[in-house]
Design a protein around this motif. Structure first.
Motif, mmCIF file in Angstrom:
data_model
loop_
_atom_site.group_PDB
_atom_site.id
_atom_site.type_symbol
_atom_site.label_atom_id
_atom_site.label_comp_id
_atom_site.label_asym_id
_atom_site.label_seq_id
_atom_site.Cartn_x
_atom_site.Cartn_y
_atom_site.Cartn_z
ATOM 1 N N GLU A 75 0.819 -1.215 0.000
ATOM 2 C CA GLU A 75 0.000 0.000 0.000
ATOM 3 C C GLU A 75 0.850 1.261 0.000
ATOM 4 O O GLU A 75 0.605 2.196 0.766
ATOM 5 C CB GLU A 75 -1.009 -0.040 1.156
ATOM 6 C CG GLU A 75 -1.941 -1.242 0.974
ATOM 7 C CD GLU A 75 -3.184 -1.203 1.843
ATOM 8 O OE1 GLU A 75 -3.314 -0.275 2.660
ATOM 9 O OE2 GLU A 75 -4.004 -2.111 1.684
ATOM 10 N N GLU A 76 1.850 1.255 -0.857
ATOM 11 C CA GLU A 76 2.725 2.409 -1.133
ATOM 12 C C GLU A 76 3.734 2.718 -0.023
ATOM 13 O O GLU A 76 4.521 3.660 -0.148
ATOM 14 C CB GLU A 76 1.914 3.679 -1.480
ATOM 15 C CG GLU A 76 1.080 3.550 -2.759
ATOM 16 C CD GLU A 76 1.932 3.267 -3.991
ATOM 17 O OE1 GLU A 76 3.058 3.774 -4.078
ATOM 18 O OE2 GLU A 76 1.464 2.511 -4.861
ATOM 19 N N VAL A 77 3.728 1.943 1.054
ATOM 20 C CA VAL A 77 4.687 2.167 2.141
ATOM 21 C C VAL A 77 5.886 1.233 1.946
ATOM 22 O O VAL A 77 5.748 0.191 1.294
ATOM 23 C CB VAL A 77 4.018 1.896 3.511
ATOM 24 C CG1 VAL A 77 4.904 2.382 4.659
ATOM 25 C CG2 VAL A 77 2.652 2.542 3.586
ATOM 26 N N ASP A 104 3.927 -11.587 8.930
ATOM 27 C CA ASP A 104 2.553 -11.571 9.423
ATOM 28 C C ASP A 104 1.706 -10.640 8.555
ATOM 29 O O ASP A 104 1.567 -9.457 8.835
ATOM 30 C CB ASP A 104 2.548 -11.117 10.893
ATOM 31 C CG ASP A 104 1.169 -11.253 11.529
ATOM 32 O OD1 ASP A 104 0.169 -11.398 10.781
ATOM 33 O OD2 ASP A 104 1.087 -11.207 12.772
ATOM 34 N N MET A 105 1.146 -11.219 7.484
ATOM 35 C CA MET A 105 0.370 -10.407 6.539
ATOM 36 C C MET A 105 -0.924 -9.890 7.159
ATOM 37 O O MET A 105 -1.436 -8.861 6.751
ATOM 38 C CB MET A 105 0.059 -11.210 5.274
ATOM 39 C CG MET A 105 1.263 -11.479 4.385
ATOM 40 S SD MET A 105 2.256 -10.001 4.024
ATOM 41 C CE MET A 105 1.150 -9.075 2.962
ATOM 42 N N ASP A 106 -1.454 -10.623 8.143
ATOM 43 C CA ASP A 106 -2.680 -10.162 8.801
ATOM 44 C C ASP A 106 -2.426 -8.856 9.543
ATOM 45 O O ASP A 106 -3.228 -7.923 9.475
ATOM 46 C CB ASP A 106 -3.205 -11.230 9.770
ATOM 47 C CG ASP A 106 -3.715 -12.462 9.024
ATOM 48 O OD1 ASP A 106 -4.041 -12.313 7.822
ATOM 49 O OD2 ASP A 106 -3.787 -13.536 9.626
ATOM 50 N N PRO A 145 -1.237 -1.066 7.661
ATOM 51 C CA PRO A 145 -0.139 -1.037 6.689
ATOM 52 C C PRO A 145 1.148 -0.414 7.243
ATOM 53 O O PRO A 145 2.226 -0.649 6.713
ATOM 54 C CB PRO A 145 -0.698 -0.197 5.541
ATOM 55 C CG PRO A 145 -2.170 -0.320 5.658
ATOM 56 C CD PRO A 145 -2.467 -0.435 7.130
ATOM 57 N N LEU A 146 1.013 0.365 8.308
ATOM 58 C CA LEU A 146 2.204 1.000 8.886
ATOM 59 C C LEU A 146 2.813 0.179 10.017
ATOM 60 O O LEU A 146 3.742 0.630 10.689
ATOM 61 C CB LEU A 146 1.847 2.404 9.397
ATOM 62 C CG LEU A 146 1.369 3.410 8.339
ATOM 63 C CD1 LEU A 146 0.939 4.711 8.986
ATOM 64 C CD2 LEU A 146 2.451 3.663 7.300
ATOM 65 N N LEU A 176 8.462 -0.651 13.912
ATOM 66 C CA LEU A 176 9.680 -1.427 14.175
ATOM 67 C C LEU A 176 10.900 -0.747 13.570
ATOM 68 O O LEU A 176 11.962 -0.681 14.164
ATOM 69 C CB LEU A 176 9.559 -2.825 13.555
ATOM 70 C CG LEU A 176 8.614 -3.807 14.222
ATOM 71 C CD1 LEU A 176 8.575 -5.076 13.403
ATOM 72 C CD2 LEU A 176 9.068 -4.101 15.630
ATOM 73 N N LEU A 177 10.696 -0.230 12.344
ATOM 74 C CA LEU A 177 11.825 0.379 11.639
ATOM 75 C C LEU A 177 12.307 1.625 12.354
ATOM 76 O O LEU A 177 13.485 1.954 12.338
ATOM 77 C CB LEU A 177 11.406 0.737 10.210
ATOM 78 C CG LEU A 177 10.965 -0.460 9.372
ATOM 79 C CD1 LEU A 177 10.343 0.001 8.065
ATOM 80 C CD2 LEU A 177 12.128 -1.379 9.082
#
Ligand code: IMP
Ligand code: MG
Length: 200
Positions: free
Chosen positions: A157-159, A171-173, A179-180, A185-186
């Motif tokens: 989603e563009e991120v 963990d796609m869920d 989406p963020l 974590l980053l």
């Protein structure tokens, strides 16, 4: 805490592969002036680095496409076409990832119809385990495991496109819900995700 993501390819590993691909292209196209087509948006970062690793006169062009559905179903629409005619040119299609192969197959057929003198694919990642249609990949950065990957041009989603390394989303869920989710974590501490240290 369960790991939401782990580093798959570090910035250093990516840059080393990009240099090797640039050297291979330089040798293979000696005496010619290939046009390197970036398939926006995902390939933009790879394209920019790859160009600088090629020691030849090259030209560049850009094509923007969208696939219908969250993941490609092979139905592709051209949002921005090339600026230049590729008839009689040596064309290298630069892709971020070849997954099912449906997008690449479409691109090969639509660009092949313009009668370039040669047409090859250079993809950073090759997720060959998910291939539906065979794709003749001439240059490949890495074989990619069957996991959803992000960074170095690849998005959810563009991120995450601006990460200099590539991470696997475990963990796609969690990502679908937020989406963020991985950005937190980053931004945490030293800017690396949980998991192996960035070896680059
Ligand atoms: P294909 O048509 O299935 O080969 O899909 C290629 C396109 O799907 C890529 O250009 C990406 O936009 C997207 N894609 C496939 N796998 C991933 C992934 O793991 N992360 C991010 N995008 C992906
Ligand atoms: Mg893409």
């Amino acid at each position: 805490m369960e790991e939401l993501a782990s580093v798959l390819f570090t910035a250093g590993e990516i840059q080393a592969r990009v240099r090797a691909l640039g050297e291979a292209i330089t040798a293979d196209y000696a005496g010619r002036t290939p046009v390197l087509i970036s398939i926006l948006k995902g390939a933009a970062m790879f394209h920019a680095d790859l160009l600088r690793a090629i020691d030849l006169s090259v030209s560049v062009d850009f094509m923007s496409i969208t696939s219908y559905g969250a993941r490609s179903a092979g139905v592709v629409r051209i949002m921005k076409d090339l600026d230049e005619d590729i008839g009689g040119r040596d064309v290298i299609l630069v892709e971020d990832i070849v997954d099912t192969g449906l997008t690449a197959t479409y691109l090969l057929s639509t660009l092949g119809a313009r009668e370039p003198s040669s047409l090859e694919i250079c993809t950073l990642l090759d997720k060959s385990a998910r291939r539906i249609t065979p794709v003749p990949v001439r240059y490949r950065g890495f074989e990619c495991p069957d996991v959803f990957v992000l960074g170095y041009g690849l998005d959810f989603e563009e991120v995450y496109r601006n990460l200099p390394y590539i991470i696997a989303a475990n963990d796609m869920d969690a990502l679908a819900e937020d989406p963020l989710a991985l950005v937190k974590l980053l931004e945490d501490g030293d800017g690396t995700v949980a998991g192996p240290e960035d070896r680059g």
